[in-house]
Design a protein around this motif. Structure first.
Motif, short mmCIF file in Angstrom:
data_model
loop_
_atom_site.label_atom_id
_atom_site.label_comp_id
_atom_site.label_asym_id
_atom_site.label_seq_id
_atom_site.Cartn_x
_atom_site.Cartn_y
_atom_site.Cartn_z
N ALA A 1 43.28 -20.59 74.18
CA ALA A 1 43.49 -21.37 72.89
C ALA A 1 43.83 -22.76 73.09
O ALA A 1 44.44 -23.27 74.26
N SER A 2 43.51 -23.68 72.26
CA SER A 2 44.15 -25.17 72.34
C SER A 2 45.25 -25.16 71.43
O SER A 2 46.09 -25.90 71.67
N VAL A 3 45.40 -24.30 70.52
CA VAL A 3 46.69 -24.17 69.67
C VAL A 3 46.86 -22.79 69.29
O VAL A 3 45.74 -22.00 69.02
N VAL A 4 47.86 -22.10 69.07
CA VAL A 4 48.06 -20.87 68.70
C VAL A 4 48.74 -20.80 67.53
O VAL A 4 49.81 -21.30 67.19
N ILE A 5 48.30 -19.93 66.42
CA ILE A 5 49.18 -19.94 65.26
C ILE A 5 49.82 -18.40 65.25
O ILE A 5 49.03 -17.33 65.13
N ALA A 6 51.03 -18.08 65.42
CA ALA A 6 51.58 -16.90 65.49
C ALA A 6 51.97 -16.34 64.16
O ALA A 6 52.97 -17.20 63.57
N VAL A 7 51.61 -15.47 63.62
CA VAL A 7 51.95 -15.00 62.11
C VAL A 7 52.82 -13.69 62.24
O VAL A 7 51.85 -12.72 62.72
N ALA A 8 53.95 -13.69 61.84
CA ALA A 8 54.77 -12.40 61.96
C ALA A 8 55.70 -12.36 60.77
O ALA A 8 56.54 -13.12 60.44
N GLY A 9 55.99 -11.03 60.50
CA GLY A 9 57.10 -10.84 59.41
C GLY A 9 58.27 -10.13 60.08
O GLY A 9 58.35 -10.41 61.46
N MET A 10 58.94 -9.24 59.38
CA MET A 10 60.14 -8.57 60.21
C MET A 10 60.94 -9.18 60.92
O MET A 10 61.57 -10.44 60.41
N GLU A 11 61.16 -9.09 62.23
CA GLU A 11 62.00 -9.80 63.14
C GLU A 11 61.13 -10.99 63.90
O GLU A 11 61.71 -11.98 64.36
N GLY A 12 59.85 -11.24 63.52
CA GLY A 12 59.19 -12.37 64.07
C GLY A 12 59.32 -12.50 65.43
O GLY A 12 59.11 -13.74 65.83
N ALA A 13 59.30 -11.73 66.13
CA ALA A 13 59.43 -11.89 67.78
C ALA A 13 58.15 -12.50 68.33
O ALA A 13 58.17 -12.84 69.43
#
Lengths: 250, 250, 250, 250, 250, 250, 250, 250
Positions: free
Chosen positions: A171-183
């Motif tokens: 990846a040149s950029v990562v988008i991390a999408v998460a709910g709950m505890e978002g770890a």
């Protein structure tokens, strides 16, 4: 901006432009005022991408009006976010466009060729985070980026993430999408060496407090190289990632 | 309790105990009242472990008084938590005891042999979480448990945790201690098959809001088999882990 | 895990496995990727219980898809939590399963024999807490535990709790489910000598702030041996209690 | 108030009082203005008890000034709350008075005979809650009430509370003082049939959030007949209890 | 309680009661267990008023069941709070009762004669606070109190409150019901010399945060003699006021 | 007020008014009590503008009743805020009035001529803020002010604001209406030299927390000369601006 | 601004100014850059009052440097807020100035004659609010306003406020300063017909949450014509009041 | 990582490496365990920059120990953040290093040549934000970036920012550092076309709630292309900006 004023001044000096015309020129509005909105028509020049229509809180009529006016001025593609199905139906009566119901995004016009530095990888913690991830993905694609989707790789089953490490590494950029505890953001942030944009989602219940838990988690990430956007703001993440992916030497 | 009342009643029936004596017996206080405190002397019988002295908000004199009285009744070992150095110095004038300044714990009497089911593994996200982890470790040891310390294995460098997977795999209970975003609990929770006690710490700054971020994170853990205690509550985690590690068939 | 790699390496050394095959083996994914989800099929081996489907935020189609795939791989029983009636109806068109509307839980397959150390007692403060308690109870039963239900024993009428002290005394784990001020956890925690899992519920109004009051109460319990799960997280409590109730010597 | 105006009006009618004098009378200020404070001298008449000096945020000089002026007008006893030791030392240079360092209360003048309906019982969850309880106790005594102290009877050892049930049963009002999870108020509220004033304290740490946890707990008490005052507001509880204990038929 | 045990013991001593019968007697449950609820039938004896049914979170069937059982045991009147219209309709199919839709209160049986010390005055800040005030009023009447309603006397038009000062002056207890900034409690608290119960309401918008603003206001009242119940808790205020209004010398 | 009492007293002195009549006069209520409301009829005299009806939480019948009574007493114009369409329809059956659905405002009677010092400029950050802005605009017009609307000039396209600087420069008061991050207030505050009233709106999502973000932003404005009203409180801003715009030398 | 550009353009047209000079002129910075600060020297022209130095977070050296530079440019008076005693001592080594320790304000230069429309009345709820009130008072005086101080008139003794109603009636602006429940703003807002600026203070404890209670109270004021500034922001209130008090017809 | 394993496997196949050696290699820890810390020595390889020492919560001795060990392994430069003066003094006894007291940063070893794509511009709202900005600046320089400082350009004097527009226009990344209302991020975000990293600071008082106001503001920025890091997290912003500024085509 500077050069433009210089040209105007030189024209005034040369007598080829009157003082009053110069005054108008300098004060000329780079936006169209349609009463309920002042549509920014110079944004592509100023910021490299056209204005985006935030659909929430606008009536279908207002959205149609803004699209009309942007098309008149040759703006394309036009991205409409937080665009509910019923408003989209109103727009469909007048214009052709692509619509994603889960991401609540409409795109008027052609999606351009990808011309960024590399690939934007979008990872989600779970299946329920996909709508937000899709908002990011479509935004990024609409702004000329190649997108790689990596869904349901939350940290409770860390092997699913590790098994996909290769995707992340490219990846040149990562988008991390998460709910709950978002770890997810922290773990991803510790694995890669590219910028990570973290998107907390409102997925969860109880003490997730509509995304607050994931938001705080991501802001406090012990991994470096992580920055955060608003809860459920897939658009913002996609836009930011695109800016990064279109960096130029100056 | 039931049996005891039956015995008293039978004694009354048999005439070997007067009504008034029976009344006193039934109402007999299983605690010693020393004015500012009602020390629970039956707790070991009732709950398997002696009362613990919470040092904060008590004067040194009050703590000494409670220790005196507990020793008089043969209670040992005595655990004193949140026990500041200067109060400890006061107690040291009168009694021998072990003191850990970082964990702010004092232990009067001998630490017993470990007699639990297995080993309690205590993992921390960083070095700054160690004082809380030590509070948990000393508490657990004081209650008869074998403890394995696994410090500074935060998720930003996940390989440090994975490299120690074997330790985790052998645990009968894991205590996961972490501040900032508290993601450690989720990752550990996804790796092991034993109960995980999560302890959020107040390590961090800004939007960690004194441990709130880690607390919410841990409560929202996407991993199953994780339960949470109060922020910085190393004692509570050690105590809970010990109860689990001393489960018995009934 | 360690042994497996050793076997692979020995096979390579012995020439009975090629480097490429070994590489694949080591990297082999212990999950099935169906696009919107990466279903964890090794979890039973890794963690002693199959993956659980969190129904909220997934479409009925996605749930059916995951169930199909898990059944294909012989996973049973399958637990589906936060499973709304209308989604359940969709699943019912294809599979037989047990459904509890109040607990919003679906169970595909047979509930196994109870094989835990002892009994899990589930107590609630009031009648309104029963749905969350049932989520815990069904989860625990589904994971092989004997469950004893003790409902409506809130502390405002402490004699109701004391009259049932015997039930509590026989528990190997207690799950205390309460909304409003959540005091049940503290009182129970002071009575028993086994681990207590506290579940705050969103029952209440005004300053209960959707369960926040009970959550904070339980986290601050003055009783030792209490750990807390998320608001309304009956599943999490049942799962944690089951892990404790299935402790093994290692 | 009504009668007074009538008398003035009658005097004016009778010609025994001039219009200007009447105007002054009606507008006469029932307080003394000393610049930084307007001391309420009619309060005893209006509300049955003299004004109380809130010491925090006032300089020692201001407090001395207010005391001087109140003594001049024959107000006694004078209660000074949140009165730090160093300010108290300043007052001691000029006046005799009783001072409690732990409760941070000063009382100038004699404590009156108890003349209330019954006894106010003040119970605390722990030893650390005693300073707040003493603020309540001294306030109540200063306002003419008999006080019965019942300290360290928190719900984690419910037998300590139950063993003292008789004290509670004889109370005309109970003040329940507790920090941490504040469950004492609910349990006491369920045992007695008199009004209960709950005082949350800031005793605790982490998710007690300086008394917020106990405050919410008490506001959400599942027991009826409980009302709450501000965190650490021993004075307010003592004052309220005194008002209740001095109820009169009207 | 003490006497009862003595009598039992004396009977055992006299041989007129067997040990087993005594055991049963002592452990006899003062409540009826109907599975989903343990209805407290001794409460009237223990606390001077019958149990109240909190309607929210209970099904109509459960409420009918509890009412049936209470009537069987001769409990009357029965108060049902937070009782929605549709559930009330279900109860109406079986029993006669009074229902107030705005207060969401049902009363089965006769409202008793007022037998309290004096009158309870219920004041509201505005018209929108009336439903909560009515919940308090009906509760108080149902518990044997005379109630005086003083609605829409908020402090923004202080003359409306001052013009009704006489009502306030005659109160034995005042209940101050207000939303928004909740200043009514402080102003009333400064005018009267009887206990004031403050009820914050969720009336307002924006930064009223569903009653939080009024709640904090009331807890921080600069007037003495004010205690607070939960947001919108008209029932709690009415109940507390009734307890105060039924104070007895002991 | 003073003069009035003097006149009454002089009349009493002169014998032209009896004591009882004087007593009534002094206590005469400047409001009409219609049970559920005490309508303030002297407000125009006391505060320069008639009472405003807050429509939320009042039934349509109550609103009609209050309007009837105000009209009877010659109050006009009458402003009704937070007035839903369906309630407005009820009023329309009886009275003519102007209604704005987006601003949820009804105005009974004629809008007066503008008679303020200057013009009130109302600026919004975006199109979605317009309903709140209109509430402010209509309120201000109803109170006799000239209003200049400047919509969709948010700071993300600062040139739109700068291009309209002339409007701002001519304002006697500016009302800045914005949601999301509410930065408009600070930027406007730094540009103008007249008072700025900031209105945070609930426009936004996620971490805007229903207007909290904009509210805090505006309260912390680094520009001087900015004061803030409640979230979405267009009415309050319009009213405050009108008071400022009607300043008089005293 | 417009005129200035016109003059420059005309000069260019007339040949009396070169293009480059014109460019410089147009871009000329109306502030002095001293590295750590860009001091705004045009503010008096632009906004009618000189820049104010916010002392917190600046070193004594930085403050001295800014004062030096402002004096060089003839700015006077200079107001320094949140100016601690020790920093003030540093400034005193170099410049004469007035210092108020309680208000933490320094004023370099002469306080101007009052030239506003009327008087600004500053009322406080209690004695402890005086420092914030003085910050407001000195700011207002420094900006050319007549100030009338009305301290300790909190609503718990409403007669103190009513007795001073005449002061309030004569105000052109009122600043209401109060902590705890902040009810003063609402009561004052209901009495006067001029603009009211409300200043919440951090006076209080427990659930006052450092001023949050008063802040919310004031934002939710049921009285119209009230706007709010930040907690403890006496300066902001004084500044805003001054702007209002210097309104001009345009 | 993949290649490394392949090489090991090939060596095993070739017989040049034993199974046991291979096992060790694969499991070899890329960190040094010194008890209280597991120092990540592969991070430079994995993530392009060496591990950073977070100084808070570590003793001076621990920091010295980690530095020693990193130097032993040839790591340089070493960045130590949140490094208090007294701890720095301890390190100074053993090693030479650069220390910035205001930024609380220590750098052991040489700052490398700038080798990024372009320049990172760091803008602050005020002078008080400079320490956080310097933390960002030194971090970025330490990681090989050219930094342009633009301090005290807050939006209350927007001309200061506009006058420096050219700086902004030349940035490859902008870091916007601001406290109070944090509006700087939005205004800058609307002006530039490069990525903006927003850093909220705890500068402010009252309702700034230690940076919460600025944090929320920045998260809700109406400008696109803005992402946020933790409050006061200058390091995080500098690190993220550096990652962006070192983007490479893959």
């Amino acid at each position: 901006m500077n050069n433009e004023i210089r040209h105007i001044l030189e024209a005034v000096e040369a007598g080829s432009m009157s003082v009053d015309d110069a005054l108008i020129k300098i004060k000329d509005e780079p936006f169209e005022d349609i009463g309920y909105a002042k549509v920014d028509l110079h944004r592509k020049i100023r910021q490299g991408s056209p204005e985006v229509i935030y659909g929430e809180g606008k009536t279908a009529e207002q959205i149609v009006g803004i699209v009309d006016m942007m098309l008149e001025h040759g703006q394309s593609p036009i991205l409409i976010t937080r665009f509910s199905k019923d408003k989209a139906d109103k727009l469909a009566e007048k214009h052709d466009f692509t619509y994603s119901a889960s991401a609540r995004i409409g795109i008027v016009g052609e999606i351009p060729e990808a011309d960024g530095i590399g690939t934007i990888v979008i990872a989600t913690g779970g299946t329920s985070d996909i709508p937000v991830a899709e908002e990011a993905a479509l935004t990024a694609e609409c702004l000329g980026n190649k997108v790689d989707r990596l869904y349901d790789v939350g940290v409770a089953g860390i092997h699913r993430l590790l098994a996909n490490r290769e995707h992340l590494m490219k990846a040149s950029v990562v988008i991390a999408v998460a709910g709950m505890e978002g770890a997810l953001a922290s773990v991803v942030g510790g694995l890669v060496d590219c910028p990570v944009i973290a998107v907390p989602t409102s997925v969860g219940y109880g003490a997730s407090f509509h995304g607050l838990s994931a938001l705080l988690s991501m802001l406090n990430s012990c991994a470096s190289g992580v920055a955060v956007v608003n809860i459920d703001n897939g658009f913002g993440a996609g836009y930011m990632a695109s800016r990064i992916n279109h960096m130029e030497v100056r």
